[in-house]
Design a protein around this motif. Structure first.
Motif, PDB file in Angstrom:
ATOM      1  N   THR A 129       0.926  -1.356  -0.063  1.00 42.90           N
ATOM      2  CA  THR A 129      -0.111   0.155  -0.086  1.00 42.90           C
ATOM      3  C   THR A 129       0.874   1.221  -0.253  1.00 42.90           C
ATOM      4  N   SER A 130       0.314   2.344  -0.587  1.00 44.08           N
ATOM      5  CA  SER A 130       1.239   3.632  -0.652  1.00 44.08           C
ATOM      6  C   SER A 130      -0.016   4.853  -0.663  1.00 44.08           C
ATOM      7  N   ALA A 131       0.725   6.023  -0.191  1.00 46.54           N
ATOM      8  CA  ALA A 131      -0.109   7.228  -0.123  1.00 46.54           C
ATOM      9  C   ALA A 131       1.083   8.357  -0.511  1.00 46.54           C
ATOM     10  N   ASP A 132       0.702   9.079  -1.309  1.00 49.64           N
ATOM     11  CA  ASP A 132       1.344  10.446  -1.838  1.00 49.64           C
ATOM     12  C   ASP A 132       0.766  11.560  -2.053  1.00 49.64           C
ATOM     13  N   LEU A 166      -3.636   0.545  -2.946  1.00 53.06           N
ATOM     14  CA  LEU A 166      -3.456  -0.801  -2.390  1.00 53.06           C
ATOM     15  C   LEU A 166      -3.096  -1.624  -3.986  1.00 53.06           C
ATOM     16  N   GLU A 167      -2.047  -2.422  -3.782  1.00 53.97           N
ATOM     17  CA  GLU A 167      -1.642  -3.275  -5.032  1.00 53.97           C
ATOM     18  C   GLU A 167      -1.072  -4.592  -4.814  1.00 53.97           C
ATOM     19  N   GLY A 175      -2.575  -6.349  -9.906  1.00 54.37           N
ATOM     20  CA  GLY A 175      -3.732  -5.568  -9.825  1.00 54.37           C
ATOM     21  C   GLY A 175      -3.768  -4.572  -8.652  1.00 54.37           C
ATOM     22  N   GLY A 176      -4.632  -3.899  -8.656  1.00 58.31           N
ATOM     23  CA  GLY A 176      -4.764  -2.692  -7.739  1.00 58.31           C
ATOM     24  C   GLY A 176      -5.852  -1.792  -7.597  1.00 58.31           C
TER      25      GLY A 176
END
Length: 191
Positions: A129-132, A166-167, A175-176
Motif C-alpha cells: 500500500t502507498s500514499a502520496d 493498494l496493489e 492488480g490494484g
C-alpha cells in the motif's frame, strides 16, 4: 498528453496542457513514454500519448539525502533536495524544490515552490500500500510583448494531487485499487 506519476493521473493542467515545470527531476527514477493515441488504455486525456514518471524508491534499509543547486543569469536559482528512508517494510521519500528568476525583462518574475512526499508499506510478499501528495505553487509575471508592454499580468497557480493505492503482484497476475484527487486554485490577472 496525459502525465502520470507512478500510474496515477496528474490533472494539473492549465489551459489544456500539463504544467511540466511542477515535476521535480530528483524524484524521478525513470520515465516511460507511450507515443501516439492511447485513449483505449488511459482515457480521453491520452489522445497525444502518455508520459509516466516513475518515482525513486529506497530499495535497501537505510536512508539517503541529496541536494542540488544551480545559479545563473538574471538572478535565476534552481534548488532541489531529496530524502529517502527504508526500515523493514516501511519506506518513504520526500522531495522539495524552489526555483526563481527575475527574467530578462522588467516585470518578468517567476517563482515556484514544490513538494512531493510518498510513503509505502509492504503488507506481505505480494501486497503493498502507498500514499502520496504532490503540490506546487507558481508565481509568475508576464510583461507582454516588447513593443506593447503589459503591467499587472500576474499569475498565482496552486495545484496539488494526492493518492492512495493498494496493489498486488503475483507470478501470473497483478492488480490494484487506486484512489486519487486533484485540486488547485488559479488566480490569474491578465491586465
Amino acid at each position: 498528453m496525459l502525465v502520470l506519476i507512478d500510474g496515477h493521473p496528474q490533472y494539473m493542467g492549465l489551459m489544456g496542457h500539463p504544467l511540466a515545470d511542477s515535476y521535480q527531476s530528483m524524484m524521478t527514477e525513470r520515465v516511460e513514454v507511450v507515443r501516439g493515441p492511447a485513449s483505449v488504455l488511459y482515457g480521453s486525456n491520452a489522445m497525444g500519448g502518455v508520459i509516466n514518471i516513475i518515482t525513486k524508491k529506497q530499495k535497501q534499509d537505510g536512508s539517503s539525502l541529496s541536494f542540488q543547486s544551480m545559479y545563473g543569469s538574471y538572478n535565476t536559482l534552481e534548488t532541489q533536495a531529496d530524502a529517502g528512508i527504508k526500515r523493514g517494510k516501511l519506506s518513504g521519500n520526500v522531495n522539495l524544490a524552489y526555483n526563481r528568476s527575475d527574467g530578462h525583462r522588467e516585470d518578468m518574475d517567476f517563482g515556484q515552490m514544490a513538494v512531493y512526499a510518498k510513503a509505502g508499506y509492504e503488507l506481505s510478499e505480494h501486497w503493498r500500500t502507498s500514499a502520496d501528495i504532490n503540490g506546487t505553487r507558481t508565481l509568475a509575471s508576464n510583461p507582454g510583448i516588447v513593443n506593447i508592454p503589459v503591467h499587472d499580468n500576474d499569475a498565482d497557480v496552486r495545484r496539488a494531487m494526492t493518492s492512495l493505492a493498494l496493489e498486488n503482484d503475483y507470478k501470473y497476475t497483478s492488480g490494484g485499487l487506486r484512489m486519487y484527487y486533484n485540486f488547485g486554485k488559479h488566480l490569474i490577472n491578465d491586465g
